[in-house]
Write an enzyme that holds these catalytic residues in place. Structure first.
Site, PDB file in Angstrom:
ATOM      1  N   CYS A 287      14.014  11.394   5.924  1.00 13.62           N
ATOM      2  CA  CYS A 287      13.967  11.032   7.347  1.00 13.62           C
ATOM      3  C   CYS A 287      15.316  11.286   7.999  1.00 13.62           C
ATOM      4  CB  CYS A 287      13.539   9.583   7.511  1.00 13.62           C
ATOM      5  SG  CYS A 287      14.459   8.472   6.470  1.00 13.62           S
TER       6      CYS A 287
ATOM      7  N   LYS B 149       0.888  -1.180   0.000  1.00 14.79           N
ATOM      8  CA  LYS B 149       0.000   0.000   0.000  1.00 14.79           C
ATOM      9  C   LYS B 149       0.922   1.226   0.000  1.00 14.79           C
ATOM     10  CE  LYS B 149      -1.509   3.159   1.990  1.00 14.79           C
ATOM     11  NZ  LYS B 149      -1.385   4.529   1.389  1.00 14.79           N
TER      12      LYS B 149
ATOM     13  N   GLU C 292       9.744   2.025  10.811  1.00 14.81           N
ATOM     14  CA  GLU C 292      10.806   3.016  10.568  1.00 14.81           C
ATOM     15  C   GLU C 292      10.119   4.371  10.515  1.00 14.81           C
ATOM     16  OE1 GLU C 292      13.897   2.631  10.636  1.00 14.81           O
ATOM     17  OE2 GLU C 292      14.048   0.452  10.469  1.00 14.81           O
TER      18      GLU C 292
ATOM     19  N   GLU D 239       9.984  17.144  14.391  1.00 20.42           N
ATOM     20  CA  GLU D 239      10.356  16.922  12.989  1.00 20.42           C
ATOM     21  C   GLU D 239       9.580  17.904  12.107  1.00 20.42           C
ATOM     22  OE1 GLU D 239       9.089  13.285  11.000  1.00 20.42           O
ATOM     23  OE2 GLU D 239      11.097  13.111  10.146  1.00 20.42           O
TER      24      GLU D 239
HETATM   25  P1  NDP Z   1       2.753   9.090   6.858  1.00 17.56           P
HETATM   26  O1  NDP Z   1       2.897   8.415   8.179  1.00 17.56           O
HETATM   27  O2  NDP Z   1       1.752  10.154   6.723  1.00 17.56           O
HETATM   28  O3  NDP Z   1       2.392   8.017   5.718  1.00 17.56           O
HETATM   29  C1  NDP Z   1       3.161   6.859   5.513  1.00 17.56           C
HETATM   30  C2  NDP Z   1       2.273   5.782   4.929  1.00 17.56           C
HETATM   31  O4  NDP Z   1       1.293   5.407   5.898  1.00 17.56           O
HETATM   32  C3  NDP Z   1       1.498   6.223   3.689  1.00 17.56           C
HETATM   33  O5  NDP Z   1       1.391   5.140   2.797  1.00 17.56           O
HETATM   34  C4  NDP Z   1       0.126   6.556   4.279  1.00 17.56           C
HETATM   35  O6  NDP Z   1      -0.923   6.482   3.339  1.00 17.56           O
HETATM   36  C5  NDP Z   1       0.005   5.469   5.322  1.00 17.56           C
HETATM   37  N1  NDP Z   1      -0.993   5.735   6.362  1.00 17.56           N
HETATM   38  C6  NDP Z   1      -1.486   6.931   6.763  1.00 17.56           C
HETATM   39  N2  NDP Z   1      -2.408   6.743   7.742  1.00 17.56           N
HETATM   40  C7  NDP Z   1      -2.504   5.410   7.954  1.00 17.56           C
HETATM   41  C8  NDP Z   1      -3.268   4.594   8.814  1.00 17.56           C
HETATM   42  N3  NDP Z   1      -4.153   5.085   9.682  1.00 17.56           N
HETATM   43  N4  NDP Z   1      -3.104   3.267   8.761  1.00 17.56           N
HETATM   44  C9  NDP Z   1      -2.211   2.719   7.905  1.00 17.56           C
HETATM   45  N5  NDP Z   1      -1.467   3.429   7.038  1.00 17.56           N
HETATM   46  C10 NDP Z   1      -1.598   4.771   7.075  1.00 17.56           C
HETATM   47  O7  NDP Z   1       4.206   9.581   6.464  1.00 17.56           O
HETATM   48  P2  NDP Z   1       4.638  10.371   5.169  1.00 17.56           P
HETATM   49  O8  NDP Z   1       4.231   9.629   3.944  1.00 17.56           O
HETATM   50  O9  NDP Z   1       4.210  11.784   5.308  1.00 17.56           O
HETATM   51  O10 NDP Z   1       6.234  10.276   5.260  1.00 17.56           O
HETATM   52  C11 NDP Z   1       6.968  11.152   6.002  1.00 17.56           C
HETATM   53  C12 NDP Z   1       7.387  10.545   7.320  1.00 17.56           C
HETATM   54  O11 NDP Z   1       8.069   9.320   7.092  1.00 17.56           O
HETATM   55  C13 NDP Z   1       8.365  11.405   8.067  1.00 17.56           C
HETATM   56  O12 NDP Z   1       8.021  11.427   9.427  1.00 17.56           O
HETATM   57  C14 NDP Z   1       9.687  10.685   7.873  1.00 17.56           C
HETATM   58  O13 NDP Z   1      10.624  10.946   8.878  1.00 17.56           O
HETATM   59  C15 NDP Z   1       9.265   9.271   7.829  1.00 17.56           C
HETATM   60  N6  NDP Z   1      10.245   8.445   7.146  1.00 17.56           N
HETATM   61  C16 NDP Z   1      11.011   7.604   7.889  1.00 17.56           C
HETATM   62  C17 NDP Z   1      12.012   6.853   7.305  1.00 17.56           C
HETATM   63  C18 NDP Z   1      12.821   5.910   8.121  1.00 17.56           C
HETATM   64  O14 NDP Z   1      13.401   4.996   7.556  1.00 17.56           O
HETATM   65  N7  NDP Z   1      12.911   6.073   9.437  1.00 17.56           N
HETATM   66  C19 NDP Z   1      12.277   6.951   5.864  1.00 17.56           C
HETATM   67  C20 NDP Z   1      11.398   7.852   5.169  1.00 17.56           C
HETATM   68  C21 NDP Z   1      10.409   8.565   5.801  1.00 17.56           C
HETATM   69  P3  NDP Z   1      -1.439   7.824   2.585  1.00 17.56           P
HETATM   70  O15 NDP Z   1      -0.305   8.302   1.769  1.00 17.56           O
HETATM   71  O16 NDP Z   1      -2.571   7.326   1.772  1.00 17.56           O
HETATM   72  O17 NDP Z   1      -1.830   8.791   3.657  1.00 17.56           O
END
Ligand code: NDP
Length: 517
Positions: free
Chosen positions: A306, A197, A272, A406
């Site tokens: 990130c 997803k 992560e 962040e």
């Molecule tokens: P989000 O947490 O908003 O979204 C990540 C994924 O989770 C998307 O596919 C999103 O879908 C999905 N999602 C959102 N709500 C739900 C839910 N209730 N249940 C299940 N899945 C859900 O993060 P971002 O996409 O905005 O990414 C940025 C964040 O990711 C930053 O905090 C960054 O630091 C972190 N990150 C961490 C990394 C690491 O390795 N530690 C690497 C890269 C990023 P949808 O898009 O449809 O909302």
């Protein structure tokens, strides 16, 4: 222009359809080896953050019913996929890696259009996927377990890795091909099937990766992709009883929700999450090198990594000089559309993100003593999209909100310290623990930092970004839950150890009883 769908098209035709000016293709989910629309029949649009009037494609607005079909397809495929010898599974991954090499440039251009970072960086994103596929394909001929002596004379003991079954992969938009590949590759080589997803902001990059696997000959149902919101599709995936693992990369808030949603069914969970990374600059540092690293780590991908450096912890004796040098370097950055020549910083991913970052800049401006040095505004001259000027704050203290939370945008904050101990204390004084760096020529300081810093990634004389796929990637504290993507460590996430005992004594040997004399 006429709509095209990805259903029956080859990878190269899909690429052409997206790259044809004015064409807006409609794409489907990939379930059980078929390209199918969402059961709702609804779609959502994928927009270019540099110019939101540019629609890249339409994607299925899926829901629980589509997730159920995808999990069923994964269950069906698991029966045979788990039995395919790992070296054969790996051959498919090598072919997929070759296809990524072949189409790297077209894919990179599409990814820049989809998520904004400059094309040199999206090339790096595709390259990371290539590296990961080749690295994990090599595991097809390893996937080592252990052999170990038995307590008993005529007994043999070993461990093997069992796949888990159908796993759920939830990925973010900032590395829209690399991060799915970090999860898909080890899951495949270990013999799992999966439902991906991807983030709603970057469906195209994930679709391209899935098309690559289709064209490489991956059997139907092994890799399924369902597009749609996290609030429905992500929740349905986490709630499905037949999903054995949820591997998630995204924000800490969503990660907390994933952890809770998976707890009652004892699903394995790999998280992560967010970061608040820092670069320490000591008084003996090579300042030119440090400035190059700071500007790259803070403003590359518009600060939306990130591992982005959003804190610069600087020794008081070089503070003023370093600040001037950073400002001079920042003046050379060029904001704009990432496909245009000379552009070094692209837009942020969407309007909501832009507003959130601008709000943090306001918070910073209102913090006692913090000084906005350069940047701090939306830049409409860079284009019609979501452009924010690279922004530097100075005189920030460790507990200010802009030093703790962040921001995930092109904003970094300078914090002054007087000693290495103080620097490491400030570095550790946050809820996250992903990436840190130090610039110093003193090996004793560097090693003390490496020993004491609380972060999953620690760099010496290099910026906070620069991970390589054969090392473990992940963070401590609120950044992760102890698992790691990449490296050998990720194999632990996608497999379970099975201990096998072979008794060749032709008699009943009782462990802990017959080994006493
Ligand atoms: P989000 O947490 O908003 O979204 C990540 C994924 O989770 C998307 O596919 C999103 O879908 C999905 N999602 C959102 N709500 C739900 C839910 N209730 N249940 C299940 N899945 C859900 O993060 P971002 O996409 O905005 O990414 C940025 C964040 O990711 C930053 O905090 C960054 O630091 C972190 N990150 C961490 C990394 C690491 O390795 N530690 C690497 C890269 C990023 P949808 O898009 O449809 O909302």
């Amino acid at each position: 222009m006429a709509m095209a769908t990805a259903q029956s098209q080859s990878l190269s035709d899909v690429l052409k359809s997206v790259l044809t000016p004015g064409n807006v293709p409609t794409f489907n989910n990939y379930i059980g080896g078929e390209w199918v629309p969402a059961k709702s029949g609804e779609t959502f649009q994928n927009l270019n953050p540099a110019d939101p009037s540019d629609v890249i494609g339409n994607y299925p607005q899926s829901s629980e019913a589509d997730i159920k079909d995808a999990v069923e397809a994964g269950k069906k495929a698991f029966a045979t996929w788990r039995l395919m010898p790992a070296p054969r599974r790996a051959e498919i991954m090598y072919r997929a890696g070759q296809l990524l090499i072949q189409y790297k440039e077209e894919m990179s251009q599409i990814m820049t259009r989809e998520m904004g970072k400059v094309v040199a960086e999206t090339r790096g994103d595709v390259q990371e996927a290539i590296d990961m596929l080749f690295y994990m394909a090599g595991e097809g001929r390893r996937l080592w377990g252990q052999t170990t002596p038995s307590e008993l004379a005529q007994k043999f003991c070993m461990t093997v890795r069992d796949p888990l079954g159908v796993v759920g992969l939830i990925t973010p938009w900032n590395f829209p091909m690399a991060i799915p590949s970090w999860k898909i590759a080890p899951a495949l080589v270990c013999g799992n099937t999966m439902v991906l997803k991807p983030a709603s902001d970057t469906p195209m990059s994930s679709l391209l990766l899935v098309k690559v696997f289709e064209e490489a000959g991956l059997p139907k149902g092994v890799l399924n992709v369902v597009f749609g919101p996290g609030s429905t599709c992500g929740e349905a995936l986490m709630g499905h009883k037949d999903i054995k693992l949820v591997s998630f990369t995204g924000s800490t808030d969503t990660g907390r929700r994933v952890n809770e949603a998976c707890a009652s069914t004892f699903k394995h969970v790999s998280l992560e999450m967010g970061g608040k990374n820092c670069i320490i600059v000591m008084d003996d540092a090579n300042l030119e090198l440090a400035v190059d690293g700071i500007v790259w780590a803070a403003f590359g991908t518009s600060g939306q990594r990130c591992t982005a450096a959003s804190r610069v912890i600087v020794h008081k004796d070089v503070h003023a000089k370093l600040r001037d040098m950073i400002v001079e370097k920042m003046k050379t950055l060029k904001l704009g559309y990432g496909l245009n020549d000379g552009v070094t910083v692209g837009p942020v991913v969407n309007e909501k993100a832009m507003k959130g970052i601008l709000n943090y800049i306001e918070i910073g401006k209102n913090e006692d003593k913090a000084e906005l040095v350069i940047g701090g505004k939306r830049d409409e001259s860079a284009g019609p999209g979501w452009f924010i000027e690279p922004t530097l704050f100075d005189n920030v203290t460790p507990n200010m909100r802009i030093a703790q939370e962040e921001i995930f945008g092109p904003v970094t904050a300078m914090i002054e310290i007087s000693s290495l101990k103080e620097a490491v204390d400030v570095a550790n004084n946050i809820d996250f623990g992903l990436s840190t760096a130090i610039y110093t020529k003193n090996i004793n300081q560097a090693m003390t930092y490496a020993r004491d810093v609380q972060s999953g990634l620690a760099y010496i004389n290099a910026p906070t970004i620069g991970a390589e796929v054969h090392l473990p990637f992940g963070g401590m504290k609120n950044t992760g839950n102890g698992h790691r993507d990449a490296g050998q460590a990720c194999l632990e996430t996608y497999s379970e150890a099975k201990a096998i005992f072979i008794d060749y004594s032709d008699s009943l040997q009782r462990a802990q009883i017959d080994n006493e004399d």
